[in-house]
Design an enzyme around this catalytic site. Structure first.
Site, mmCIF file in Angstrom:
data_model
loop_
_atom_site.group_PDB
_atom_site.id
_atom_site.type_symbol
_atom_site.label_atom_id
_atom_site.label_comp_id
_atom_site.label_asym_id
_atom_site.label_seq_id
_atom_site.Cartn_x
_atom_site.Cartn_y
_atom_site.Cartn_z
ATOM 1 N N ILE A 120 1.413 -1.331 -0.148
ATOM 2 C CA ILE A 120 -0.091 0.095 0.439
ATOM 3 C C ILE A 120 1.039 1.366 0.157
ATOM 4 C CG2 ILE A 120 -2.011 1.210 1.120
ATOM 5 C CD1 ILE A 120 -2.971 -1.496 2.509
ATOM 6 N N PRO A 121 0.861 1.861 -1.113
ATOM 7 C CA PRO A 121 2.358 2.853 -1.202
ATOM 8 C C PRO A 121 1.998 3.964 -0.997
ATOM 9 C CG PRO A 121 1.257 2.582 -3.078
ATOM 10 C CD PRO A 121 -0.016 1.984 -2.561
ATOM 11 N N CYS A 122 2.004 4.110 0.659
ATOM 12 C CA CYS A 122 1.835 5.564 1.081
ATOM 13 C C CYS A 122 3.041 6.648 1.041
ATOM 14 C CB CYS A 122 1.563 6.044 2.391
ATOM 15 S SG CYS A 122 2.502 4.386 3.335
ATOM 16 N N HIS A 123 4.471 6.169 0.371
ATOM 17 C CA HIS A 123 5.281 6.382 0.188
ATOM 18 C C HIS A 123 5.073 7.854 -1.680
ATOM 19 C CE1 HIS A 123 5.610 2.902 -2.350
ATOM 20 N NE2 HIS A 123 6.409 3.640 -2.931
#
Length: 160
Positions: A120-123
């Site tokens: 889950i690419p919160c970056h």
């Protein structure tokens, strides 16, 4: 930071602690450089390590893994939108807030609570005028990791 990892994978910025729950990925922790690796304890952890290693070599590698991230209904909604952001692309906290009908501060907190970063690419969420935060500062080098991930993904952007 957990202690019950089913695997620890080396990464260019340190290591990744992998926790599995109910045969699904439950947590990825960013661990400091020098953390000893640990072979996967089960098939699910081995599959997660393989997918993450592929991603660390090639940012376009898919991270289609079975997930079990614990979170509120609002966090789950934010995380669902995050999964649609392709490698090499970013959204601002404000843009993400518009997509989920909330405020930038609330989505930033949901991003920071994400238990399975990378998948889950919160970056891929940034502030309007700068990098923003990452992992709620849980690790001293959080922003350096975010910079590395974004640069890695820009090296081979996914098709839109």
């Amino acid at each position: 930071m957990r202690q019950d990892y089913q695997a620890i994978l080396a990464a260019p910025f340190g290591a990744l602690g992998i926790a599995i729950g109910q045969d699904r990925l439950a947590c990825i922790d960013f661990l400091p450089a020098g953390t000893a690796t640990m072979l996967a304890h089960n098939r699910t952890a081995a599959a997660v390590c393989s997918a993450l290693a592929d991603y660390l070599r090639d940012p376009a590698a898919p991270l289609d893994l079975a997930l079990a991230p614990a979170g509120t209904p609002f966090q789950q909604r934010v995380w669902q939108v995050l999964r649609a952001i392709l490698p090499g692309h970013v959204l601002t906290y404000g843009e993400l807030a518009q997509k989920v009908g909330s405020s930038p501060r609330a989505v930033a907190q949901a991003c920071g609570a994400n238990p399975v970063p990378l998948v889950i690419p919160c970056h891929r969420v940034v502030a309007r005028h700068d990098l923003g935060g990452f992992m709620q500062g849980r690790t001293p080098d959080a922003l350096a990791i975010k910079r590395w991930l974004l640069a890695h993904e820009r090296s081979k952007p996914a098709a839109a």
